[in-house]
Design an enzyme around this catalytic site. Structure first.
Site, PDB file in Angstrom:
ATOM      1  N   LYS A   1      32.299 -63.261   7.239  1.00  0.00           N
ATOM      2  CA  LYS A   1      31.809 -62.417   6.139  1.00  0.00           C
ATOM      3  C   LYS A   1      30.858 -61.341   6.663  1.00  0.00           C
ATOM      4  CE  LYS A   1      33.115 -65.410   2.704  1.00  0.00           C
ATOM      5  NZ  LYS A   1      34.372 -65.220   1.960  1.00  0.00           N
TER       6      LYS A   1
ATOM      7  N   GLN B   1      27.443 -65.054   1.299  1.00  0.00           N
ATOM      8  CA  GLN B   1      27.498 -63.683   0.804  1.00  0.00           C
ATOM      9  C   GLN B   1      26.185 -62.944   0.981  1.00  0.00           C
ATOM     10  OE1 GLN B   1      30.203 -62.180  -0.227  1.00  0.00           O
ATOM     11  NE2 GLN B   1      31.541 -63.966  -0.287  1.00  0.00           N
TER      12      GLN B   1
ATOM     13  N   CYS C   1      37.771 -68.300  -6.300  1.00  0.00           N
ATOM     14  CA  CYS C   1      37.273 -69.647  -6.001  1.00  0.00           C
ATOM     15  C   CYS C   1      36.058 -70.001  -6.837  1.00  0.00           C
ATOM     16  CB  CYS C   1      36.958 -69.826  -4.511  1.00  0.00           C
ATOM     17  SG  CYS C   1      38.395 -69.670  -3.456  1.00  0.00           S
TER      18      CYS C   1
ATOM     19  N   ASP D   1      23.627 -71.573  -0.024  1.00  0.00           N
ATOM     20  CA  ASP D   1      24.895 -71.067   0.495  1.00  0.00           C
ATOM     21  C   ASP D   1      24.698 -69.571   0.752  1.00  0.00           C
ATOM     22  OD1 ASP D   1      27.337 -69.768   0.686  1.00  0.00           O
ATOM     23  OD2 ASP D   1      28.274 -70.837  -0.971  1.00  0.00           O
TER      24      ASP D   1
END
Lengths: 155, 434
Positions: free
Chosen positions: B252, B229, B392, B226
């Protein structure tokens, strides 16, 4: 352009609110209770366990355990003061009055029946925090509803 | 579209700040000059500007991204892969050109390995629902970490329920770093996939993904990273990482909302069944069955978010014009400066790794006796935007034994001055609650 018309923080973090936050009234599980509800606010994690001892339509005892911001916890503490030894019906009317105050109703904010909770009137000017102030009252309404569904047995 | 200016490469900081010698090469960016490119971050008529410290939730957009999106709709808008006419051909060129640009951005070997999605969340759902459904069965294990965002937990839970697979979690140490020795214990021939964040959104931890991937390979497990970020902050090279799937989000990294991408190895994409059915993803449709378009179109049912793709490519070009290494150097400076300032705030507990090399400029903290929401409200009154809540990451909050944290997250347009303002705001919070 950024709207900087945010009301003064002093409206929100009044001494009496911080005082209830630091020294909550009626915190803990009462010796006897007839109804227990748990409510939380999933977006922010504020939560409350509310315990009521209801007999003959009157709130004989009330206690809570909670976790959350100053507004949610102070509001619950103030609410328990208001509910103790009051008829359930009266409690529901106060809940309605409190919600009116959260919608910015100036009359409700002057209602002496709300006692310390009137200090929370300023929360109505912080829309993102109104749900914090309502958590305890929502729990009370849910508790009354559950009690009405025949869970009167003492626990 | 205005020309993309190169980032100023120098090590100075706003007046009044002590410039500490920086060990990293290049010195980073001048945050204030970068900020000049972001319309939303400009001062209002009264000279007040927002101190935006919530870029881990969503970044702001620079002029070039806004202009690229507007230009597409003004001069290039048509549906893609359909029209014979010139305008449609140009829209298709822009769309596929954006795909190639994003593939280069993460050093993917082949642009056709890049599938457009609505974002990282949809990319992970796509993998779980297609590759996962085909390749996992009863007793198989999905290995996640305590640091994961809900979007890298819940899709796997949905899959696990359907195929009777089991989810296991790699724990973290006290500094929020993965416990690799425990990872080794959990890895087995039953592990079919390891799914983890490259960088933690809640703590800013940079995970040792290359090492995690290498160990997963030894047991034959696939790895999904993932990258939501990581892509905004670090140079990404999916080939040298050696992962199987890499997911990113446009918003992002200064791009539009509602666009993102999944990169996967071609052989995996070829084997995977389609995700959604519709136009665009088919080759031939008969009354009772259909055949699929080639990869990556097989996974792109319906009219795609072409303007989003164009905007995301403009964002990638913007970050490349600043220099990906310069972005990292700039943020490393903010990490060091921010940790030093925050460590000196009384009653503040800063979560995450202590070594600046192990984190991006995300500061997640709690303050004794003050709930994160109260901190955030007080900071908001000073025009400082931070996030307060569980980010989250509820399993992580439980692991840290806190209901929520306050999180200040920085990006290319933030400066040391922004962090000074944050610390002043925190002092004010302490006064109010004293």
């Amino acid at each position: 352009m950024i709207d900087r018309s945010t009301p003064a923080l002093g409206d929100l973090f009044q001494d009496i609110i911080l005082e209830h936050y630091k020294r909550p009234r009626n915190q803990g599980v009462p010796e006897k209770s007839t109804v227990h509800v748990h409510m939380n606010n999933p977006t922010c994690g504020d939560e409350v366990h509310l315990y009521l001892l209801v007999a003959d339509g009157v709130v004989r005892d009330v206690g809570f355990e909670g976790e959350g911001c100053s507004i949610s916890q102070a509001s619950i503490s103030m609410m328990t003061q208001l509910l103790k030894d009051q008829p359930v019906e009266q409690g529901l009317e106060l809940a309605e009055r409190f919600k009116e105050m959260m919608r910015g109703d100036a009359d409700a904010a002057r209602d002496k029946g709300l006692r310390d909770a009137r200090a929370l009137a300023g929360v109505s000017r912080f829309p993102t925090r109104v749900k914090c102030a309502l958590l305890g009252w929502d729990a009370f309404e849910k508790a009354v509803e559950e009690a009405g569904q025949g869970s009167d047995a003492e626990r | 579209m205005s020309e993309i200016r190169a980032g100023k490469i120098e090590g100075d900081h706003p007046a009044g700040q002590t410039t500490v010698p920086t060990a990293h090469r290049g010195g980073g960016l001048d945050g204030a000059s970068v900020r000049a490119r972001f319309p939303l971050l400009q001062p209002d008529g009264a000279g007040a500007r927002i101190i935006y410290l919530d870029s881990a939730a969503t970044a702001q957009r620079p002029d070039v991204v806004l202009e690229a999106v507007a230009k597409f709709y003004r001069t290039e808008n048509a549906n893609v892969h359909r029209g014979i006419y010139d305008l449609s051909r140009r829209a298709t060129e822009r769309y596929e050109g954006a795909r190639a640009a994003l593939a280069r951005f993460i050093k993917a070997p082949d642009k056709e390995e890049l599938v457009w999605t609505r974002g990282t969340t949809e990319a992970i759902n796509l993998v779980a629902a297609t590759w996962g459904q085909e390749n996992l069965g009863p007793g198989d294990e999905i290995l996640l970490t305590t640091l994961e965002h809900h979007s890298n937990i819940v899709p796997w839970q949905l899959l696990a329920r359907r195929v009777a697979a089991r989810i296991r979690y790699v724990d973290i140490d006290e500094e929020g770093r993965l416990r690799l020795e425990q990872y080794d214990e959990l890895l087995s021939e039953r592990t079919r996939i390891v799914a983890l964040g490259h960088v933690s959104n809640a703590l800013g931890t940079i995970n040792p993904v290359a090492e995690v991937i290498e160990r997963a390979r030894q047991v034959g497990a696939r790895v999904l990273v993932d990258g939501a970020q990581a892509a905004p902050h670090l140079p990404i090279d999916v080939q040298s990482l050696g992962c199987d799937f890499y997911a990113i989000s446009g918003h992002k990294m200064c791009g539009p909302m509602g666009i993102g991408a999944l990169w996967a190895r071609r052989e995996l994409l070829e084997e995977m069944p389609p995700y959604q059915g519709g136009g665009e993803m088919i080759e031939t449709v008969l009354p009772d069955e259909s055949t699929w378009a080639p990869v990556p179109h097989k996974f792109e049912a319906g009219t795609p978010n072409v303007a989003g793709a164009v905007g995301m490519a403009a964002a990638a070009a913007f970050l490349e014009s600043l220099g990906r290494d310069q972005v990292r150097a700039h943020e490393l400076d903010l990490v060091e400066y921010g940790m030093d300032r925050l460590d000196r705030v009384e009653g503040l507990r800063l979560f995450g790794p202590r070594d600046p090399a192990d984190r991006i400029a995300v500061f997640s903290f709690s303050m004794e006796g003050i709930h994160p929401h109260d901190v955030a409200t007080i900071l908001d009154a000073e025009n400082i935007a931070v996030r307060a809540g569980h980010h989250c990451t509820q399993p992580l909050m439980r692991r840290l034994a806190v209901p929520a944290t306050t999180r200040a997250s920085c990006y290319v347009y933030n400066t040391r001055e922004d962090l000074d303002r944050l610390v002043e705001g925190l002092d004010r919070a302490r006064q109010i609650f004293s």
